[in-house]
Design a protein around this motif. Structure first.
Motif, PDB file in Angstrom:
ATOM      1  N   TRP A  64       0.845  -1.189   0.000  1.00 55.73           N
ATOM      2  CA  TRP A  64       0.000   0.000   0.000  1.00 55.73           C
ATOM      3  C   TRP A  64       0.886   1.245   0.000  1.00 55.73           C
ATOM      4  O   TRP A  64       1.790   1.369   0.825  1.00 55.73           O
ATOM      5  CB  TRP A  64      -0.924   0.015   1.205  1.00 55.73           C
ATOM      6  N   GLN A  65       0.646   2.134  -0.945  1.00 54.60           N
ATOM      7  CA  GLN A  65       1.326   3.423  -1.031  1.00 54.60           C
ATOM      8  C   GLN A  65       2.843   3.280  -0.908  1.00 54.60           C
ATOM      9  O   GLN A  65       3.505   3.966  -0.140  1.00 54.60           O
ATOM     10  CB  GLN A  65       0.793   4.376   0.050  1.00 54.60           C
ATOM     11  N   GLY A  66       3.384   2.367  -1.685  1.00 62.32           N
ATOM     12  CA  GLY A  66       4.831   2.234  -1.770  1.00 62.32           C
ATOM     13  C   GLY A  66       5.469   1.350  -0.731  1.00 62.32           C
ATOM     14  O   GLY A  66       6.692   1.200  -0.724  1.00 62.32           O
ATOM     15  N   GLU A  67       4.683   0.734   0.171  1.00 62.49           N
ATOM     16  CA  GLU A  67       5.246  -0.107   1.221  1.00 62.49           C
ATOM     17  C   GLU A  67       4.647  -1.503   1.162  1.00 62.49           C
ATOM     18  O   GLU A  67       3.450  -1.665   0.913  1.00 62.49           O
ATOM     19  CB  GLU A  67       4.966   0.493   2.604  1.00 62.49           C
ATOM     20  N   SER A  68       5.476  -2.500   1.400  1.00 61.29           N
ATOM     21  CA  SER A  68       5.012  -3.883   1.440  1.00 61.29           C
ATOM     22  C   SER A  68       5.014  -4.384   2.876  1.00 61.29           C
ATOM     23  O   SER A  68       5.482  -3.697   3.788  1.00 61.29           O
ATOM     24  CB  SER A  68       5.901  -4.769   0.561  1.00 61.29           C
ATOM     25  N   ASP A  69       4.494  -5.605   3.080  1.00 60.50           N
ATOM     26  CA  ASP A  69       4.442  -6.237   4.401  1.00 60.50           C
ATOM     27  C   ASP A  69       3.751  -5.309   5.400  1.00 60.50           C
ATOM     28  O   ASP A  69       4.349  -4.847   6.380  1.00 60.50           O
ATOM     29  CB  ASP A  69       5.848  -6.603   4.869  1.00 60.50           C
ATOM     30  N   CYS A  70       2.481  -5.037   5.164  1.00 64.36           N
ATOM     31  CA  CYS A  70       1.740  -4.040   5.948  1.00 64.36           C
ATOM     32  C   CYS A  70       1.545  -4.434   7.406  1.00 64.36           C
ATOM     33  O   CYS A  70       1.182  -3.575   8.231  1.00 64.36           O
ATOM     34  CB  CYS A  70       0.385  -3.766   5.291  1.00 64.36           C
ATOM     35  N   ASN A  71       1.777  -5.681   7.760  1.00 71.17           N
ATOM     36  CA  ASN A  71       1.674  -6.062   9.174  1.00 71.17           C
ATOM     37  C   ASN A  71       2.586  -5.215  10.052  1.00 71.17           C
ATOM     38  O   ASN A  71       2.286  -4.975  11.219  1.00 71.17           O
ATOM     39  CB  ASN A  71       2.059  -7.537   9.365  1.00 71.17           C
ATOM     40  N   ARG A  72       3.693  -4.765   9.507  1.00 73.44           N
ATOM     41  CA  ARG A  72       4.712  -4.076  10.302  1.00 73.44           C
ATOM     42  C   ARG A  72       4.216  -2.774  10.908  1.00 73.44           C
ATOM     43  O   ARG A  72       4.744  -2.319  11.921  1.00 73.44           O
ATOM     44  CB  ARG A  72       5.948  -3.789   9.436  1.00 73.44           C
TER      45      ARG A  72
END
Length: 425
Positions: free
Chosen positions: A82-90
């Motif tokens: 989302w919006q340039g970032e992966s692994d949103c759990n972080r």
């Protein structure tokens, strides 16, 4: 209306403990696809077969449960961007809603009111901008992998959450991950799905498997007991790995374990999961214990050449072993035949017959003229683990096939171009 948040702590094995001070700037809403009793059991890590979790769970009656503390990382988003970032759990809070996720199962007003109160509270607490309140379906990769929460009144819910909330800076323009990252994620996701498993980028076992280039997974997560401890294990084409429950950073490789109770129990569980009986006195299995040929993919079988000569053979993920009938202590690896620049007619027939059996094991046929099959031999990636599968990417789709050491893929229609997943890692 104020709500009481019921504490229902997840097991330590179902989330990642995080040092204080991490940034929370996203909330992800989910629908469980189930009902309260089973949902809480699964999302708290008590259902040992699905290692998923969330921070908050809201029932249809409007009860709010907290399973994982805000400061810790729950395993709810999976492969995400989302919006340039992966692994949103972080950096996100995961909120699960009790719902069958059919698009027809209703969200009662009591549940909507509780969800609005909780999300609004967290939006104000962490100053989360409107563009960072999302649905699981919005962030799951590849796109379309998730649909939850289906049937949820999203637009009106978001408007109510942000009513009278001071607007923050405008959201950045939406971005998409680089093409190579999307392809890598799609290939990894497909490889785990073929093994009836799910890829979790935040799991230590999966991070280790990628870092150590262990190849694709073969079966779902395993559990066994040894040395008075419970262990979680995974089998990959190159090796099998395990960790004690709760000690996820303590990762052991089967091939590197010293002789003892843990190795015996782990090896037995690996062979059992693969449907193969282990025989400590068999030359094939003694050879496999001493040499890096992966894990067994078949029981031993008889192979007879046109001359009438017969052999016993067994397929392992990185090589196939052969013995002339009656000469059980003479073990010849298929890789030795593949590496030879010239072969006698008998050995060439034996080589081709073994290659054909490798592909027959997965319900396919060996095509020596196919570029992917040629590349598999040239790159020594071992036996095929799966048949070819189409990976839909939009403008260019791909065909991929898992082998013991790697996943090979080709752009659909450009069959002469063969690439390796390991190059994208």
């Amino acid at each position: 209306m104020e709500y009481t948040i019921i504490q229902y702590p997840a097991l330590p094995s179902a989330y990642t403990a995080q040092k204080p001070g991490r940034r929370i700037d996203m909330i992800v809403l989910h629908a469980t696809g189930g009902v309260k009793t089973g949902d809480l059991w699964t999302l708290s890590g008590r259902d040992r077969t699905h290692l998923v979790s969330c921070h908050y769970y809201i029932t249809k009656l409007g009860e709010i449960y907290q399973l994982v503390q805000d400061k810790d990382i729950a395993w709810h988003a999976g492969v995400s961007f989302w919006q340039g970032e992966s692994d949103c759990n972080r950096f996100s809070l995961g909120v699960e809603l009790e719902n069958l996720n059919t698009g027809r199962d209703p969200y009662p007003q009591a549940q909507l009111d509780a969800a609005r109160w909780l999300v609004r509270t967290k939006v104000q607490q962490y100053r989360i901008p409107r563009a960072r309140l999302v649905r699981h379906a919005d962030i799951a990769q590849p796109p379309g992998r998730k649909t939850d929460p289906r049937g949820f009144p999203w637009e009106s819910f978001v408007a109510q959450v942000y009513a009278d909330v001071a607007p923050g800076p405008p959201p950045p323009p939406p971005s998409t991950p680089p093409t190579e990252e999307v392809l890598r994620t799609a290939l990894l996701d497909a490889a785990y799905r073929r093994a009836r498993h799910v890829y979790h980028p935040d799991w230590a076992l999966h991070q280790y498997a990628i870092r150590e280039r262990l190849g694709p997974p073969i079966v779902p997560l395993l559990r066994f007991r040894a040395e008075n401890r419970d262990w979680v294990a995974e089998i990959y084409g190159v090796d099998a790995i395990c960790s004690p429950v709760g000690g996820w950073q303590d990762i052991r490789r089967l091939s590197q374990l010293p002789d003892g109770e843990l190795k015996r129990a782990f090896r037995q569980e690996v062979y059992r999961a693969l449907g193969v009986a282990y025989h400590a006195d068999w030359a094939f299995h003694q050879y496999a214990d001493r040499n890096p040929i992966g894990v067994p993919l078949s029981e031993s079988f008889r192979l007879t050449l046109s001359s009438g000569e017969s052999y016993s053979a067994q397929i392992f993920s990185l090589d196939t072993l052969i013995s002339p009938t009656g000469q059980w202590n003479t073990v010849i690896p298929l890789s030795q035949l593949l590496a030879a620049s010239q072969l006698a007619p008998r050995d060439a027939e034996l080589r081709d017959a073994l290659l054909q059996r490798q592909y027959q094991r997965i319900g396919a046929k060996y095509h020596p003229e196919w570029a992917m099959h040629q590349a598999a031999i040239r790159w020594q990636v071992g036996a095929p683990l799966s048949n070819q599968e189409r990976i839909e990417m939009g403008r260019v789709d791909y065909v991929a096939q898992s082998y013991g050491r790697d996943v090979l893929y080709s752009p659909e229609g450009d069959w002469g171009i063969v690439k390796r997943l390991s190059e994208l890692l």
